[in-house]
Structure formats: structure tokens, C-alpha cells
Design a protein around this motif. Structure first.
Motif, short mmCIF file in Angstrom:
data_model
loop_
_atom_site.label_atom_id
_atom_site.label_comp_id
_atom_site.label_asym_id
_atom_site.label_seq_id
_atom_site.Cartn_x
_atom_site.Cartn_y
_atom_site.Cartn_z
N GLU A 86 1.69 -1.32 -4.21
CA GLU A 86 1.56 -2.04 -2.59
C GLU A 86 1.61 -1.08 -1.47
O GLU A 86 2.37 -0.12 -1.87
CB GLU A 86 2.37 -3.28 -2.46
CG GLU A 86 2.41 -4.31 -3.31
CD GLU A 86 3.43 -5.32 -2.99
OE1 GLU A 86 4.62 -5.05 -2.87
OE2 GLU A 86 3.20 -6.65 -3.17
N ASN A 87 0.83 -1.19 -0.53
CA ASN A 87 1.00 -0.10 0.70
C ASN A 87 1.96 -1.10 1.58
O ASN A 87 1.70 -2.10 1.81
CB ASN A 87 -0.18 0.02 1.33
CG ASN A 87 -1.42 0.68 0.65
OD1 ASN A 87 -0.81 2.09 0.30
ND2 ASN A 87 -2.49 0.30 0.13
N VAL A 88 3.00 -0.33 2.04
CA VAL A 88 4.07 -0.77 3.00
C VAL A 88 4.04 0.02 4.14
O VAL A 88 3.80 1.09 4.18
CB VAL A 88 5.38 -1.08 2.26
CG1 VAL A 88 6.33 -1.38 3.26
CG2 VAL A 88 5.44 -1.61 0.86
N ARG A 129 8.72 -4.63 8.65
CA ARG A 129 8.16 -4.33 7.64
C ARG A 129 7.19 -5.08 6.95
O ARG A 129 7.34 -6.31 6.89
CB ARG A 129 9.24 -4.01 6.53
CG ARG A 129 8.79 -3.30 5.20
CD ARG A 129 10.21 -3.01 4.14
NE ARG A 129 9.81 -2.33 3.14
CZ ARG A 129 9.55 -3.01 2.29
NH1 ARG A 129 9.46 -4.43 2.02
NH2 ARG A 129 9.25 -2.35 0.86
N GLU A 136 4.80 1.13 -2.74
CA GLU A 136 5.90 0.73 -3.78
C GLU A 136 5.11 0.09 -4.79
O GLU A 136 4.47 -1.08 -4.53
CB GLU A 136 6.55 -0.26 -2.84
CG GLU A 136 7.48 0.26 -1.84
CD GLU A 136 8.31 -0.71 -1.07
OE1 GLU A 136 8.68 -1.73 -1.49
OE2 GLU A 136 9.00 -0.16 0.00
N THR A 147 6.27 0.33 7.54
CA THR A 147 7.60 0.15 8.38
C THR A 147 7.79 0.76 9.62
O THR A 147 7.59 1.88 9.48
CB THR A 147 8.92 0.64 7.20
OG1 THR A 147 8.54 0.19 5.95
CG2 THR A 147 10.17 0.31 7.93
N VAL A 188 3.62 -5.70 4.11
CA VAL A 188 2.88 -5.24 2.94
C VAL A 188 1.38 -5.31 3.24
O VAL A 188 0.85 -6.57 3.87
CB VAL A 188 3.08 -6.07 1.66
CG1 VAL A 188 2.25 -5.63 0.45
CG2 VAL A 188 4.65 -5.91 1.26
N HIS A 231 4.14 4.68 6.35
CA HIS A 231 3.46 4.28 5.30
C HIS A 231 4.04 4.70 3.90
O HIS A 231 4.31 5.90 3.78
CB HIS A 231 2.00 4.44 5.31
CG HIS A 231 1.21 4.28 4.11
ND1 HIS A 231 1.24 5.31 3.08
CD2 HIS A 231 0.73 3.26 3.65
CE1 HIS A 231 0.40 4.71 1.90
NE2 HIS A 231 0.10 3.32 2.28
#
Length: 134
Positions: free
Chosen positions: A56-58, A100, A53, A60, A102, A50
């Protein structure tokens, strides 16, 4: 009186850049959270990270994650209150997959990430964070 002292300036500038980098990197690293390994009957390799960015929570997937060989694997997250959110399809056109994503803003936090087969309506595997991440 005004000597061109470029090598001295370069060293000072280099020292400043290193100092700034060392002070910023831990802050960036603190916005990243790595889950435990995926565990489950079909998704049992790799982890998820986690990161933030901007606002935003991303999420991957790690490079060692193996996409389950099932008809409709999806991303799914569970928040700290047990609410479940079915998100994007994992597989996309061709041999590609959503490595990945968002996370939508209506998800308040993420306690677990699951790989869910929407066709069979079954849990393929999940990875948990030590603490819910926001």
C-alpha cells in the motif's frame, strides 16, 4: 569446558542486532519520500510524506500542516500523466481529520498532493514530490 559466558554472548548478540539495524534502516528510509511544502491560498503549511506499507502507498501530513478553514477540503493527488484523483475528505467527525490515507491501487504514481475544496471546487494548496513516487 562449557563455561557460562553470558556477557560475551550478550555483546555478540548486541553487535549483530546493531549491524542488522544499520543495514535495514536505510532500506526503510528509501521507501519514504517527503514532498516540498504546501503552497496555496489556504493550505500553505506543512508537507506530506509518502511511504510504502506492504503493497500500500500511504500519504501522511506533517504535524505542522494546518487544515484549511473551508467547507469541504479533500485529499487529491495528481499522477505524472496529469490524471487527477479526488480522494478522502480531509475533515472527519468532530475536530479530527484524515492525517493519513491509503492511496487506492488504481493510482499508478503520485507527482503532487493537493488539498481541494469540493464545495467551492477550488485548489487550496499543493505539495509536489521531486520525482513521482510509486
Amino acid at each position: 569446558m562449557f563455561q557460562n559466558n553470558v556477557p560475551g554472548r550478550t555483546r555478540v548478540l548486541g553487535a549483530i542486532l546493531i549491524a542488522v539495524s544499520l543495514s535495514v534502516l536505510p532500506a526503510l528510509a528509501s521507501d519514504m519520500h517527503k514532498s516540498g511544502p504546501f503552497m496555496g491560498p489556504k493550505a500553505n503549511k506543512g508537507t506530506v510524506t509518502h511511504s510504502k506499507e506492504g503493497s500500500e502507498n500511504v500519504l501522511t501530513l506533517s504535524n505542522d500542516f494546518v487544515v484549511p478553514d473551508t467547507p469541504a477540503p479533500h485529499w487529491q493527488v495528481v499522477d505524472s500523466k496529469g490524471n487527477v484523483y479526488l480522494l478522502q475528505r480531509l475533515l472527519i467527525k468532530g475536530d479530527h481529520y484524515n492525517e493519513r490515507i491509503v492511496v487506492p491501487s488504481y493510482v499508478m504514481d503520485i507527482a503532487r498532493v493537493q488539498i481541494w475544496c469540493a464545495w467551492a471546487e477550488t485548489l487550496l494548496g499543493e505539495a509536489s514530490f521531486p520525482e513521482p513516487v510509486k
